[in-house]
Enzyme design. Structure first.
Site, PDB file in Angstrom:
ATOM      1  N   GLY A   1      -7.302  -5.603   6.754  1.00  0.00           N
ATOM      2  CA  GLY A   1      -6.638  -4.936   8.088  1.00  0.00           C
ATOM      3  C   GLY A   1      -7.380  -5.029   9.236  1.00  0.00           C
ATOM      4  O   GLY A   1      -7.004  -3.873  10.095  1.00  0.00           O
TER       5      GLY A   1
ATOM      6  N   LYS B   1       0.989  -1.107  -0.112  1.00  0.00           N
ATOM      7  CA  LYS B   1       0.069   0.001   0.072  1.00  0.00           C
ATOM      8  C   LYS B   1       0.841   1.399  -0.020  1.00  0.00           C
ATOM      9  O   LYS B   1       2.135   1.248  -0.466  1.00  0.00           O
ATOM     10  CB  LYS B   1      -0.903   0.055   1.215  1.00  0.00           C
ATOM     11  CG  LYS B   1      -1.711  -1.526   1.363  1.00  0.00           C
ATOM     12  CD  LYS B   1      -2.708  -1.174   2.333  1.00  0.00           C
ATOM     13  CE  LYS B   1      -3.451  -2.807   2.500  1.00  0.00           C
ATOM     14  NZ  LYS B   1      -4.803  -2.702   3.122  1.00  0.00           N
TER      15      LYS B   1
ATOM     16  N   SER C   1      -6.432 -10.178   6.223  1.00  0.00           N
ATOM     17  CA  SER C   1      -5.915 -10.418   7.598  1.00  0.00           C
ATOM     18  C   SER C   1      -5.128 -11.793   7.773  1.00  0.00           C
ATOM     19  O   SER C   1      -5.298 -12.528   8.674  1.00  0.00           O
ATOM     20  CB  SER C   1      -6.892 -10.329   8.722  1.00  0.00           C
ATOM     21  OG  SER C   1      -7.327  -8.962   8.777  1.00  0.00           O
TER      22      SER C   1
ATOM     23  N   GLU D   1     -10.049  -0.468  -1.618  1.00  0.00           N
ATOM     24  CA  GLU D   1      -9.341   0.900  -1.229  1.00  0.00           C
ATOM     25  C   GLU D   1      -9.574   1.852  -2.569  1.00  0.00           C
ATOM     26  O   GLU D   1      -9.802   2.828  -2.607  1.00  0.00           O
ATOM     27  CB  GLU D   1      -7.909   0.999  -0.775  1.00  0.00           C
ATOM     28  CG  GLU D   1      -8.163   0.250   0.713  1.00  0.00           C
ATOM     29  CD  GLU D   1      -6.727  -0.169   1.015  1.00  0.00           C
ATOM     30  OE1 GLU D   1      -5.912   0.067   0.544  1.00  0.00           O
ATOM     31  OE2 GLU D   1      -6.685  -0.992   2.119  1.00  0.00           O
TER      32      GLU D   1
ATOM     33  N   HIS E   1      -8.496  -3.058  -6.225  1.00  0.00           N
ATOM     34  CA  HIS E   1      -8.375  -3.366  -4.574  1.00  0.00           C
ATOM     35  C   HIS E   1      -9.735  -2.274  -4.237  1.00  0.00           C
ATOM     36  O   HIS E   1      -9.794  -1.431  -4.698  1.00  0.00           O
ATOM     37  CB  HIS E   1      -6.917  -2.846  -4.073  1.00  0.00           C
ATOM     38  CG  HIS E   1      -6.928  -3.051  -2.940  1.00  0.00           C
ATOM     39  ND1 HIS E   1      -7.493  -2.418  -1.600  1.00  0.00           N
ATOM     40  CD2 HIS E   1      -6.195  -4.213  -2.280  1.00  0.00           C
ATOM     41  CE1 HIS E   1      -6.995  -2.834  -0.646  1.00  0.00           C
ATOM     42  NE2 HIS E   1      -6.050  -3.781  -0.799  1.00  0.00           N
TER      43      HIS E   1
HETATM   44  C1  PEP Z   1      -4.957  -6.064   1.467  1.00  0.00           C
HETATM   45  O1  PEP Z   1      -5.054  -4.797   1.687  1.00  0.00           O
HETATM   46  O2  PEP Z   1      -5.032  -6.189   0.354  1.00  0.00           O
HETATM   47  C2  PEP Z   1      -5.057  -6.799   2.513  1.00  0.00           C
HETATM   48  C3  PEP Z   1      -5.352  -8.054   2.262  1.00  0.00           C
HETATM   49  O3  PEP Z   1      -4.650  -6.190   3.823  1.00  0.00           O
HETATM   50  P1  PEP Z   1      -4.411  -6.990   5.035  1.00  0.00           P
HETATM   51  O4  PEP Z   1      -3.457  -8.159   5.125  1.00  0.00           O
HETATM   52  O5  PEP Z   1      -3.694  -6.093   6.214  1.00  0.00           O
HETATM   53  O6  PEP Z   1      -5.621  -7.554   5.718  1.00  0.00           O
END
Ligand code: PEP
Length: 273
Positions: A187, A19, A227, A109, A107
Protein backbone atom coordinates in the site's frame (compact mmCIF):
# COMPACT_ATOMS: atom_id res chain seq x y z
CA UNK A 1 21.78 -21.62 -11.64
CA UNK A 2 18.95 -23.24 -13.61
CA UNK A 3 15.68 -21.40 -12.93
CA UNK A 4 13.14 -23.74 -11.31
CA UNK A 5 10.65 -22.80 -13.99
CA UNK A 6 12.84 -24.65 -16.50
CA UNK A 7 12.70 -27.78 -14.37
CA UNK A 8 8.93 -27.88 -13.91
CA UNK A 9 6.47 -25.25 -15.12
CA UNK A 10 4.12 -23.77 -12.56
CA UNK A 11 0.79 -22.20 -13.39
CA UNK A 12 0.97 -18.45 -12.81
CA UNK A 13 -1.58 -16.83 -10.52
CA UNK A 14 -2.81 -13.29 -10.00
CA UNK A 15 -4.90 -12.87 -6.85
CA UNK A 16 -6.83 -9.77 -5.81
CA UNK A 17 -7.11 -8.98 -2.11
CA UNK A 18 -9.96 -6.53 -1.65
CA UNK A 19 -9.29 -6.30 2.09
CA UNK A 20 -12.21 -4.62 3.93
CA UNK A 21 -13.53 -2.76 0.90
CA UNK A 22 -16.68 -2.96 -1.17
CA UNK A 23 -20.46 -3.13 -1.08
CA UNK A 24 -22.79 -5.33 -3.09
CA UNK A 25 -23.15 -2.57 -5.71
CA UNK A 26 -19.38 -2.04 -5.89
CA UNK A 27 -18.83 -5.80 -6.25
CA UNK A 28 -21.40 -6.05 -9.01
CA UNK A 29 -19.72 -3.30 -11.04
CA UNK A 30 -16.13 -4.40 -10.42
CA UNK A 31 -16.62 -8.15 -10.87
CA UNK A 32 -18.84 -7.58 -13.90
CA UNK A 33 -16.14 -5.49 -15.56
CA UNK A 34 -13.37 -7.98 -14.72
CA UNK A 35 -15.47 -10.94 -15.87
CA UNK A 36 -16.40 -9.26 -19.14
CA UNK A 37 -12.82 -8.10 -19.72
CA UNK A 38 -11.50 -11.62 -19.23
CA UNK A 39 -14.13 -13.11 -21.55
CA UNK A 40 -13.34 -10.57 -24.29
CA UNK A 41 -9.53 -10.80 -24.00
CA UNK A 42 -9.10 -14.54 -23.47
CA UNK A 43 -11.78 -16.42 -25.45
CA UNK A 44 -9.74 -19.64 -25.39
CA UNK A 45 -7.12 -19.75 -22.68
CA UNK A 46 -6.07 -17.54 -19.79
CA UNK A 47 -2.36 -16.77 -19.26
CA UNK A 48 -2.71 -18.07 -15.70
CA UNK A 49 -5.20 -18.36 -12.88
CA UNK A 50 -7.12 -15.27 -11.79
CA UNK A 51 -8.50 -15.18 -8.26
CA UNK A 52 -10.71 -12.62 -6.52
CA UNK A 53 -10.78 -12.49 -2.70
CA UNK A 54 -13.60 -10.19 -1.51
CA UNK A 55 -14.65 -9.74 2.13
CA UNK A 56 -16.75 -12.61 3.52
CA UNK A 57 -20.21 -10.94 3.25
CA UNK A 58 -19.68 -10.39 -0.49
CA UNK A 59 -18.55 -13.94 -1.29
CA UNK A 60 -21.93 -15.38 -2.20
CA UNK A 61 -22.83 -12.48 -4.50
CA UNK A 62 -19.43 -12.56 -6.20
CA UNK A 63 -19.70 -16.32 -6.61
CA UNK A 64 -22.99 -15.81 -8.49
CA UNK A 65 -21.41 -13.12 -10.69
CA UNK A 66 -18.57 -15.52 -11.56
CA UNK A 67 -20.83 -18.39 -12.66
CA UNK A 68 -19.56 -19.76 -16.00
CA UNK A 69 -16.40 -17.68 -15.70
CA UNK A 70 -12.89 -19.15 -15.30
CA UNK A 71 -12.19 -16.58 -12.57
CA UNK A 72 -11.70 -18.21 -9.17
CA UNK A 73 -13.05 -17.12 -5.80
CA UNK A 74 -11.14 -16.98 -2.51
CA UNK A 75 -11.44 -15.75 1.07
CA UNK A 76 -9.17 -13.52 3.13
CA UNK A 77 -9.08 -15.39 6.43
CA UNK A 78 -10.45 -18.42 8.28
CA UNK A 79 -10.67 -19.70 11.81
CA UNK A 80 -8.31 -22.44 12.88
CA UNK A 81 -11.41 -24.27 14.20
CA UNK A 82 -13.84 -26.42 12.23
CA UNK A 83 -17.07 -25.24 13.91
CA UNK A 84 -18.57 -24.40 17.30
CA UNK A 85 -18.65 -21.53 19.77
CA UNK A 86 -16.40 -19.03 17.95
CA UNK A 87 -18.64 -15.98 17.51
CA UNK A 88 -17.72 -13.88 14.50
CA UNK A 89 -15.40 -16.49 13.01
CA UNK A 90 -15.68 -18.21 9.62
CA UNK A 91 -14.48 -21.76 8.99
CA UNK A 92 -12.59 -23.19 6.04
CA UNK A 93 -15.53 -25.51 5.29
CA UNK A 94 -17.85 -22.49 5.07
CA UNK A 95 -15.62 -20.84 2.47
CA UNK A 96 -15.39 -24.09 0.53
CA UNK A 97 -19.17 -24.43 0.67
CA UNK A 98 -19.49 -20.93 -0.86
CA UNK A 99 -17.34 -21.95 -3.81
CA UNK A 100 -13.98 -20.65 -2.61
CA UNK A 101 -10.91 -22.42 -3.93
CA UNK A 102 -8.29 -20.56 -1.89
CA UNK A 103 -7.77 -18.42 1.19
CA UNK A 104 -5.21 -15.76 2.04
CA UNK A 105 -3.54 -16.51 5.37
CA UNK A 106 -0.92 -14.73 7.47
CA UNK A 107 -1.31 -11.36 5.77
CA UNK A 108 0.85 -8.80 7.57
CA UNK A 109 -2.31 -6.91 8.59
CA UNK A 110 -3.55 -10.07 10.35
CA UNK A 111 -0.14 -10.62 11.91
CA UNK A 112 0.21 -7.06 13.23
CA UNK A 113 -3.37 -5.88 13.85
CA UNK A 114 -4.77 -9.22 15.05
CA UNK A 115 -1.66 -10.64 16.70
CA UNK A 116 -1.58 -13.75 14.54
CA UNK A 117 1.51 -15.81 15.35
CA UNK A 118 3.45 -18.09 13.03
CA UNK A 119 2.04 -21.06 14.97
CA UNK A 120 -1.58 -19.89 14.61
CA UNK A 121 -1.06 -19.28 10.90
CA UNK A 122 0.27 -22.83 10.53
CA UNK A 123 -2.87 -24.17 12.25
CA UNK A 124 -5.03 -22.14 9.85
CA UNK A 125 -3.05 -23.54 6.91
CA UNK A 126 -3.80 -27.05 8.20
CA UNK A 127 -7.51 -26.16 8.46
CA UNK A 128 -7.50 -24.79 4.90
CA UNK A 129 -5.82 -27.90 3.49
CA UNK A 130 -8.30 -30.14 5.28
CA UNK A 131 -11.16 -28.26 3.60
CA UNK A 132 -9.51 -28.50 0.15
CA UNK A 133 -8.75 -24.79 0.09
CA UNK A 134 -5.43 -23.64 -1.37
CA UNK A 135 -3.62 -21.64 1.29
CA UNK A 136 -1.96 -18.44 0.06
CA UNK A 137 0.43 -17.80 2.92
CA UNK A 138 2.00 -14.35 3.21
CA UNK A 139 5.53 -13.83 4.45
CA UNK A 140 7.45 -10.58 4.71
CA UNK A 141 9.73 -8.33 6.69
CA UNK A 142 9.25 -4.81 8.06
CA UNK A 143 11.33 -1.88 6.88
CA UNK A 144 13.35 -1.95 10.07
CA UNK A 145 14.05 -5.65 9.69
CA UNK A 146 15.23 -5.06 6.12
CA UNK A 147 17.41 -2.17 7.19
CA UNK A 148 18.88 -4.41 9.91
CA UNK A 149 19.58 -7.04 7.22
CA UNK A 150 17.24 -9.53 8.92
CA UNK A 151 15.03 -10.18 5.90
CA UNK A 152 16.05 -13.79 5.22
CA UNK A 153 16.09 -14.61 8.93
CA UNK A 154 12.49 -13.34 9.28
CA UNK A 155 11.35 -15.23 6.19
CA UNK A 156 12.96 -18.42 7.53
CA UNK A 157 11.21 -17.96 10.89
CA UNK A 158 7.81 -17.42 9.25
CA UNK A 159 8.29 -20.30 6.83
CA UNK A 160 9.60 -22.87 9.27
CA UNK A 161 6.28 -23.92 10.98
CA UNK A 162 4.77 -24.44 7.52
CA UNK A 163 7.36 -26.92 6.30
CA UNK A 164 6.15 -29.97 8.29
CA UNK A 165 2.68 -29.39 6.81
CA UNK A 166 4.09 -29.15 3.34
CA UNK A 167 6.05 -32.38 3.93
CA UNK A 168 2.99 -34.22 5.25
CA UNK A 169 0.26 -33.04 2.94
CA UNK A 170 -1.40 -35.55 0.63
CA UNK A 171 -2.48 -32.97 -1.97
CA UNK A 172 -0.15 -32.04 -4.81
CA UNK A 173 2.16 -29.28 -3.62
CA UNK A 174 1.03 -27.18 -6.56
CA UNK A 175 -2.01 -26.53 -4.40
CA UNK A 176 0.22 -24.47 -2.10
CA UNK A 177 0.90 -20.80 -2.68
CA UNK A 178 3.31 -18.60 -0.75
CA UNK A 179 3.33 -14.83 -1.15
CA UNK A 180 6.36 -12.68 -0.40
CA UNK A 181 4.96 -9.35 0.73
CA UNK A 182 7.52 -6.95 2.22
CA UNK A 183 5.47 -4.96 4.73
CA UNK A 184 7.09 -1.69 3.67
CA UNK A 185 5.89 -2.22 0.10
CA UNK A 186 2.24 -2.91 0.94
CA UNK A 187 0.00 0.00 0.00
CA UNK A 188 3.01 2.34 -0.08
CA UNK A 189 3.42 2.72 -3.83
CA UNK A 190 7.02 1.57 -3.29
CA UNK A 191 7.52 -1.92 -4.69
CA UNK A 192 10.60 -3.98 -3.90
CA UNK A 193 13.35 -3.94 -6.52
CA UNK A 194 13.54 -6.95 -8.85
CA UNK A 195 16.79 -8.20 -7.32
CA UNK A 196 15.33 -7.95 -3.80
CA UNK A 197 12.26 -9.90 -4.88
CA UNK A 198 14.22 -12.59 -6.70
CA UNK A 199 16.62 -13.01 -3.77
CA UNK A 200 13.78 -13.70 -1.32
CA UNK A 201 11.79 -15.91 -3.70
CA UNK A 202 14.87 -18.01 -4.49
CA UNK A 203 15.61 -18.25 -0.76
CA UNK A 204 12.08 -19.51 -0.03
CA UNK A 205 12.36 -22.11 -2.78
CA UNK A 206 15.79 -23.17 -1.57
CA UNK A 207 14.51 -23.60 2.01
CA UNK A 208 11.69 -25.81 0.74
CA UNK A 209 14.12 -27.76 -1.43
CA UNK A 210 16.50 -28.40 1.46
CA UNK A 211 13.89 -29.20 4.10
CA UNK A 212 11.07 -30.79 2.11
CA UNK A 213 12.36 -31.86 -1.29
CA UNK A 214 13.27 -30.70 -4.77
CA UNK A 215 10.05 -31.75 -6.49
CA UNK A 216 7.83 -29.96 -3.99
CA UNK A 217 10.09 -26.90 -4.14
CA UNK A 218 9.75 -26.81 -7.89
CA UNK A 219 5.95 -27.06 -7.70
CA UNK A 220 5.13 -24.49 -4.99
CA UNK A 221 3.98 -21.19 -6.40
CA UNK A 222 5.49 -18.05 -4.91
CA UNK A 223 3.70 -14.75 -5.56
CA UNK A 224 5.05 -11.27 -5.00
CA UNK A 225 2.82 -8.68 -3.33
CA UNK A 226 3.42 -5.04 -2.47
CA UNK A 227 2.44 -2.10 -4.70
CA UNK A 228 2.20 -4.18 -7.86
CA UNK A 229 0.78 -1.95 -10.62
CA UNK A 230 0.19 -2.12 -14.38
CA UNK A 231 3.51 -0.27 -14.75
CA UNK A 232 5.71 -2.72 -12.86
CA UNK A 233 3.91 -6.07 -13.10
CA UNK A 234 5.56 -7.40 -16.27
CA UNK A 235 9.05 -6.81 -14.94
CA UNK A 236 8.24 -8.49 -11.62
CA UNK A 237 6.44 -11.44 -13.23
CA UNK A 238 9.44 -12.08 -15.50
CA UNK A 239 11.65 -12.96 -12.52
CA UNK A 240 12.49 -16.67 -12.54
CA UNK A 241 11.10 -17.50 -9.09
CA UNK A 242 8.03 -15.25 -9.28
CA UNK A 243 4.83 -17.09 -10.22
CA UNK A 244 2.45 -14.13 -10.23
CA UNK A 245 1.20 -11.52 -7.80
CA UNK A 246 -0.99 -10.81 -4.79
CA UNK A 247 -2.60 -7.48 -5.52
CA UNK A 248 -4.22 -5.14 -2.99
CA UNK A 249 -5.12 -1.60 -4.07
CA UNK A 250 -4.89 -2.24 -7.80
CA UNK A 251 -7.36 -5.14 -7.55
CA UNK A 252 -10.12 -2.63 -6.75
CA UNK A 253 -10.06 -1.17 -10.26
CA UNK A 254 -11.01 -3.40 -13.18
CA UNK A 255 -8.63 -1.84 -15.71
CA UNK A 256 -5.63 -2.00 -13.35
CA UNK A 257 -6.35 -5.56 -12.28
CA UNK A 258 -6.86 -6.71 -15.87
CA UNK A 259 -3.63 -4.98 -17.00
CA UNK A 260 -1.70 -6.69 -14.21
CA UNK A 261 -3.17 -10.05 -15.21
CA UNK A 262 -2.27 -9.39 -18.85
CA UNK A 263 1.34 -8.82 -17.74
CA UNK A 264 1.60 -12.59 -17.14
CA UNK A 265 1.80 -13.02 -20.89
CA UNK A 266 4.17 -10.10 -21.52
CA UNK A 267 7.24 -10.82 -19.41
CA UNK A 268 10.03 -8.25 -19.72
CA UNK A 269 13.76 -8.32 -19.36
CA UNK A 270 14.82 -7.71 -15.78
CA UNK A 271 16.42 -4.32 -15.30
CA UNK A 272 18.99 -3.46 -12.64
CA UNK A 273 17.38 -0.16 -11.76
C1 PEP B 1 -1.71 -6.60 -0.02
O1 PEP B 1 -2.26 -6.00 0.90
O2 PEP B 1 -1.70 -7.84 -0.04
C2 PEP B 1 -1.08 -5.83 -1.08
C3 PEP B 1 -0.22 -6.42 -1.84
O3 PEP B 1 -1.47 -4.50 -1.18
P1 PEP B 1 -1.00 -3.44 -2.30
O4 PEP B 1 -1.02 -4.15 -3.63
O5 PEP B 1 -2.01 -2.36 -2.21
O6 PEP B 1 0.38 -3.00 -1.93
Amino acid sequence: MTPWRDVMPRQALVAGNWKMNGTTAFARDLVGAIRDGVAATYPDQLPGELLICPPHPLLQGVQALLANSPILLGGQNISEHKSGPHTGEVSADMLHDLGCRAVILGHSERRSLHQESDALIARKVAAALQAQLTPIVCLGESLQQRQNQQTLEIIEKQLSPLLPLLRAQPQPPSSWVLAYEPIWAIGSGLHAQPEQIQEVHAFIRQQIQQQVGATIASQCRILYGGSVSPGNAAEIFALPDVDGGLIGGASLKADSFLSIFAALSTPQTISNS
